[in-house]
Design an enzyme around this catalytic site. Sequence first.
Site, mmCIF file in Angstrom:
data_model
loop_
_atom_site.group_PDB
_atom_site.id
_atom_site.type_symbol
_atom_site.label_atom_id
_atom_site.label_comp_id
_atom_site.label_asym_id
_atom_site.label_seq_id
_atom_site.Cartn_x
_atom_site.Cartn_y
_atom_site.Cartn_z
ATOM 1 C CB ALA A 24 22.701 -25.253 4.217
ATOM 2 C CB THR A 28 17.007 -21.365 3.411
ATOM 3 O OG1 THR A 28 16.011 -22.161 3.958
ATOM 4 C CG2 THR A 28 17.942 -22.357 2.580
ATOM 5 C CG PHE A 35 26.090 -25.839 -0.438
ATOM 6 C CD1 PHE A 35 26.273 -24.673 -0.789
ATOM 7 C CD2 PHE A 35 27.266 -26.561 0.356
ATOM 8 C CE1 PHE A 35 27.553 -23.847 -0.227
ATOM 9 C CE2 PHE A 35 28.179 -25.750 0.655
ATOM 10 C CZ PHE A 35 28.273 -24.447 0.596
ATOM 11 C CD GLN A 105 25.212 -31.040 7.980
ATOM 12 O OE1 GLN A 105 25.796 -31.353 7.142
ATOM 13 N NE2 GLN A 105 24.061 -31.317 8.297
ATOM 14 C CG HIS A 123 30.917 -28.564 8.732
ATOM 15 N ND1 HIS A 123 29.857 -28.827 7.734
ATOM 16 C CD2 HIS A 123 31.293 -29.686 9.101
ATOM 17 C CE1 HIS A 123 29.690 -30.229 7.451
ATOM 18 N NE2 HIS A 123 30.657 -30.768 8.299
ATOM 19 C CB CYS A 131 47.934 -17.381 11.440
ATOM 20 S SG CYS A 131 49.628 -17.445 10.726
ATOM 21 C CB CYS A 151 47.577 -10.310 6.253
ATOM 22 S SG CYS A 151 47.387 -10.466 4.618
ATOM 23 C CG ASN A 215 15.569 -31.749 4.530
ATOM 24 O OD1 ASN A 215 15.965 -30.884 5.035
ATOM 25 N ND2 ASN A 215 15.914 -32.264 3.129
HETATM 26 P P1 NAD Z 1 22.402 -29.008 1.525
HETATM 27 O O1 NAD Z 1 22.231 -27.640 0.713
HETATM 28 O O2 NAD Z 1 22.902 -30.096 1.122
HETATM 29 O O3 NAD Z 1 20.779 -29.484 2.089
HETATM 30 C C1 NAD Z 1 19.954 -28.356 2.557
HETATM 31 C C2 NAD Z 1 18.490 -29.350 2.706
HETATM 32 O O4 NAD Z 1 17.821 -28.387 3.260
HETATM 33 C C3 NAD Z 1 17.946 -29.384 1.343
HETATM 34 O O5 NAD Z 1 17.595 -30.842 1.208
HETATM 35 C C4 NAD Z 1 16.627 -28.608 1.261
HETATM 36 O O6 NAD Z 1 15.514 -29.326 0.642
HETATM 37 C C5 NAD Z 1 16.442 -28.308 2.648
HETATM 38 N N1 NAD Z 1 16.013 -27.167 2.999
HETATM 39 C C6 NAD Z 1 16.169 -25.842 2.587
HETATM 40 N N2 NAD Z 1 15.270 -24.934 3.131
HETATM 41 C C7 NAD Z 1 14.685 -25.464 4.137
HETATM 42 C C8 NAD Z 1 13.658 -25.049 4.891
HETATM 43 N N3 NAD Z 1 13.231 -23.800 5.138
HETATM 44 N N4 NAD Z 1 12.742 -26.301 5.767
HETATM 45 C C9 NAD Z 1 13.139 -27.413 5.453
HETATM 46 N N5 NAD Z 1 14.237 -27.997 4.605
HETATM 47 C C10 NAD Z 1 15.046 -27.051 3.896
HETATM 48 O O7 NAD Z 1 22.924 -28.363 3.084
HETATM 49 P P2 NAD Z 1 23.672 -29.366 3.950
HETATM 50 O O8 NAD Z 1 23.132 -30.565 4.223
HETATM 51 O O9 NAD Z 1 23.609 -28.635 5.400
HETATM 52 O O10 NAD Z 1 25.207 -29.385 3.570
HETATM 53 C C11 NAD Z 1 25.798 -28.524 2.912
HETATM 54 C C12 NAD Z 1 27.145 -27.909 3.533
HETATM 55 O O11 NAD Z 1 27.464 -26.759 3.570
HETATM 56 C C13 NAD Z 1 27.283 -27.958 4.983
HETATM 57 O O12 NAD Z 1 28.449 -28.354 5.481
HETATM 58 C C14 NAD Z 1 26.720 -26.467 5.455
HETATM 59 O O13 NAD Z 1 27.328 -26.170 6.625
HETATM 60 C C15 NAD Z 1 27.262 -25.658 4.575
HETATM 61 N N6 NAD Z 1 26.518 -24.416 4.097
HETATM 62 C C16 NAD Z 1 26.319 -23.654 5.352
HETATM 63 C C17 NAD Z 1 25.652 -22.805 5.006
HETATM 64 C C18 NAD Z 1 25.175 -21.909 6.438
HETATM 65 O O14 NAD Z 1 26.156 -21.779 7.430
HETATM 66 N N7 NAD Z 1 24.146 -21.019 6.489
HETATM 67 C C19 NAD Z 1 25.017 -22.324 3.994
HETATM 68 C C20 NAD Z 1 25.246 -23.276 2.815
HETATM 69 C C21 NAD Z 1 26.167 -24.216 2.993
#
Ligand code: NAD
Length: 242
Positions: A24, A28, A35, A105, A123, A131, A151, A215
């Site tokens: 995720a 951002t 999350f 992910q 994911h 459906c 639907c 990260n």
């Molecule tokens: P997570 O929220 O658990 O972790 C995100 C990590 O990214 C954090 O450790 C944070 O410090 C780091 N981070 C955030 N912005 C950053 C940046 N600009 N540069 C470097 N690091 C950065 O997310 P996850 O590990 O992907 O797990 C969450 C689950 O939820 C996954 O399955 C994900 O697909 C899903 N999700 C997806 C989306 C999306 O599709 N954009 C959004 C939210 C959650």
Amino acid sequence: MDDKLKEVKSLIKKTDRIVFLGGAGVSTASGIPDFRSPQGLYNIKNKYGVSYETMLSHSYFYSHTKEFYEFYWETMLNPHAKPNLAHIALANFEKNGGIIDILTQNIDGLHQDAGSKRVTELHGSTRRYRCEACDAAYSLENIKIKKGIPCCECGNVLKPDVVLYEEPLEETVIDRAERALKRGDVLIVGGTSLNVYPAASLIYEFEGRLTILINKESTPLDCFFDYVIKEDIGKALGLLLN
Ligand code: NAD
């Protein structure tokens, strides 16, 4: 460029086969909250009285379909989001002749929007709906929504083609990801807390020569990596891959 990034850049060669495993944090900067960051969704109180993990679970989807979709449309769908520097750096590496498998992910489709071709969506995607009664598939643009719930023409509720908590990953998707990891020379993992399994454990399938984690925050698996870069993913990928 700081010394660590310079050193890592010198170790990545154009001929390398790169595997990128992202989460995720990659999106951002496109305005989609993650999350688990301090500003992430899990740290914002919700109005539904249950945890986000519960809300995004298979059982909640079936027992509280209306609430699930209310939350889903509000929070999980970001139709105006555009690829950011991270998506673009990865896509440009491929456009310039590099081989890069992206295992994401994320469910937002932004790697494909940036032009990446070798994307495995671990994911699923919010752009697809299915459906579970008649197996009909729909794209986001083609679904009909009645009282907030999409639907099927057969009359059943459609489910987003995303892997909810309590659901397994598709075997064909895991196979594709594992094959990419076994073939790769360099593994770059980034924008993920490495808290979600089995996606996080895919790193153990990598058999190449160099592992890099980018990260903003520490993860429970930092010790697996040759290099840990605590930097913005867009900035770091831009410097490493261009
Ligand atoms: P997570 O929220 O658990 O972790 C995100 C990590 O990214 C954090 O450790 C944070 O410090 C780091 N981070 C955030 N912005 C950053 C940046 N600009 N540069 C470097 N690091 C950065 O997310 P996850 O590990 O992907 O797990 C969450 C689950 O939820 C996954 O399955 C994900 O697909 C899903 N999700 C997806 C989306 C999306 O599709 N954009 C959004 C939210 C959650």
